[in-house]
Design an enzyme around this catalytic site. Structure first.
Site, PDB file in Angstrom:
ATOM      1  N   ARG A  32     -46.535 -43.354-115.532  1.00 29.07           N
ATOM      2  CA  ARG A  32     -46.340 -42.966-113.508  1.00 29.07           C
ATOM      3  C   ARG A  32     -45.447 -44.223-113.415  1.00 29.07           C
ATOM      4  O   ARG A  32     -47.247 -44.739-113.323  1.00 29.07           O
ATOM      5  CB  ARG A  32     -47.312 -42.243-113.670  1.00 29.07           C
ATOM      6  N   ALA A  41     -52.689 -37.652-103.911  1.00 23.61           N
ATOM      7  CA  ALA A  41     -51.716 -37.775-102.993  1.00 23.61           C
ATOM      8  C   ALA A  41     -52.394 -36.812-101.771  1.00 23.61           C
ATOM      9  O   ALA A  41     -52.156 -36.416-101.051  1.00 23.61           O
ATOM     10  CB  ALA A  41     -50.714 -36.589-103.007  1.00 23.61           C
ATOM     11  N   ASP A  43     -62.879 -31.760 -95.587  1.00 25.59           N
ATOM     12  CA  ASP A  43     -64.587 -30.660 -95.163  1.00 25.59           C
ATOM     13  C   ASP A  43     -65.528 -30.978 -95.700  1.00 25.59           C
ATOM     14  O   ASP A  43     -67.119 -31.028 -96.233  1.00 25.59           O
ATOM     15  CB  ASP A  43     -63.910 -29.359 -94.685  1.00 25.59           C
ATOM     16  N   LEU A  76     -55.387 -47.242-106.427  1.00 25.01           N
ATOM     17  CA  LEU A  76     -55.206 -47.806-107.515  1.00 25.01           C
ATOM     18  C   LEU A  76     -53.658 -49.367-106.633  1.00 25.01           C
ATOM     19  O   LEU A  76     -53.397 -50.360-106.617  1.00 25.01           O
ATOM     20  CB  LEU A  76     -53.956 -47.473-108.245  1.00 25.01           C
ATOM     21  N   SER A  77     -52.739 -48.224-106.116  1.00 24.63           N
ATOM     22  CA  SER A  77     -51.981 -49.230-104.991  1.00 24.63           C
ATOM     23  C   SER A  77     -52.264 -49.115-103.666  1.00 24.63           C
ATOM     24  O   SER A  77     -53.940 -49.031-103.120  1.00 24.63           O
ATOM     25  CB  SER A  77     -50.775 -48.344-104.685  1.00 24.63           C
ATOM     26  N   ARG A 102     -47.583 -48.697 -98.720  1.00 18.13           N
ATOM     27  CA  ARG A 102     -45.902 -47.534 -98.895  1.00 18.13           C
ATOM     28  C   ARG A 102     -45.658 -46.599 -97.603  1.00 18.13           C
ATOM     29  O   ARG A 102     -45.105 -47.322 -96.615  1.00 18.13           O
ATOM     30  CB  ARG A 102     -46.527 -47.282 -99.358  1.00 18.13           C
ATOM     31  N   ASN A 162     -52.105 -36.293-110.968  1.00 18.00           N
ATOM     32  CA  ASN A 162     -50.769 -36.433-111.204  1.00 18.00           C
ATOM     33  C   ASN A 162     -52.094 -37.995-111.410  1.00 18.00           C
ATOM     34  O   ASN A 162     -51.208 -38.932-112.152  1.00 18.00           O
ATOM     35  CB  ASN A 162     -49.800 -37.186-110.715  1.00 18.00           C
TER      36      ASN A 162
HETATM   37  C1  DQA Z   1     -52.672 -43.013-104.968  1.00 22.40           C
HETATM   38  C2  DQA Z   1     -52.198 -43.104-103.880  1.00 22.40           C
HETATM   39  C3  DQA Z   1     -51.269 -42.225-103.867  1.00 22.40           C
HETATM   40  O1  DQA Z   1     -50.566 -41.654-102.393  1.00 22.40           O
HETATM   41  C4  DQA Z   1     -50.339 -41.396-104.540  1.00 22.40           C
HETATM   42  O2  DQA Z   1     -49.598 -40.221-104.360  1.00 22.40           O
HETATM   43  C5  DQA Z   1     -51.566 -41.334-105.704  1.00 22.40           C
HETATM   44  C6  DQA Z   1     -52.058 -42.458-105.966  1.00 22.40           C
HETATM   45  C7  DQA Z   1     -53.107 -44.957-105.667  1.00 22.40           C
HETATM   46  O3  DQA Z   1     -54.149 -44.504-106.520  1.00 22.40           O
HETATM   47  O4  DQA Z   1     -52.858 -45.863-105.424  1.00 22.40           O
HETATM   48  O5  DQA Z   1     -50.983 -40.235-106.852  1.00 22.40           O
HETATM   49  O6  DQA Z   1     -53.691 -42.527-104.870  1.00 22.40           O
END
Ligand code: DQA
Length: 144
Positions: free
Chosen positions: A18, A77, A87, A101-102, A107, A11
């Site tokens: 998004r 994710a 692994d 990024l977050s 969260r 994603n």
């Molecule tokens: C993420 C945080 C993950 O929890 C989430 O599923 C993502 C993006 C981030 O970059 O903040 O797809 O990895």
């Protein structure tokens, strides 16, 4: 010149569209450009990739062994689910930086576990796109 592989998980190809309130307005292409600029100041060669497929990410990790000097990974994710990526990362002897990024720890509870963290040299989370640049700075320290 040090060779750095940057892997982005599922994603992240949708960045910009998004949930911009969480992930910002920059696209993955914008982040790649930031990384390329940063890399040129640090004398790094960057290979920047994204996949929505766990198996593809595992193949890239396996193939990177003894080819790249370090890995930056935002497993998205899969961070919270993938023992298989955990692994695969254990195969590597080079520094690994986990980037988000977050800040997943601030969260939903299901984002609090990271299977990447135990095999990483450092975690950079909650700094948006700049986190990728920070990861490269960290690597330039670790690869001295
Ligand atoms: C993420 C945080 C993950 O929890 C989430 O599923 C993502 C993006 C981030 O970059 O903040 O797809 O990895």
């Amino acid at each position: 010149m040090k060779k750095i592989l940057i892997i982005n998980g599922p994603n992240l190809n949708m960045l910009g569209v998004r949930e911009p309130e969480i992930y910002g307005n920059q696209t993955l292409n914008d982040i790649e450009k930031l990384c390329l600029n940063k890399a040129s100041t640090l004398d790094f060669e960057i290979d920047f990739r994204q996949s929505n497929h766990e198996g593809q990410i595992i193949d890239w990790i396996q193939e990177s062994k003894d080819v790249f000097d370090a890995l930056v990974i935002n497993a998205a994710a899969y961070t919270h689910t993938s023992i298989a990526i955990h692994d695969a990362l254990k195969l590597l002897d080079c520094p690994i930086i986990e980037v988000h990024l977050s800040n997943p720890e601030e969260r939903e509870e299901f984002r609090h576990i990271s299977y990447i963290k135990p095999v990483s040299s450092a975690v950079i989370a909650g700094h948006g796109a700049e986190g990728y640049e920070m990861a490269l700075d960290k690597l330039s320290e670790l690869l001295q």
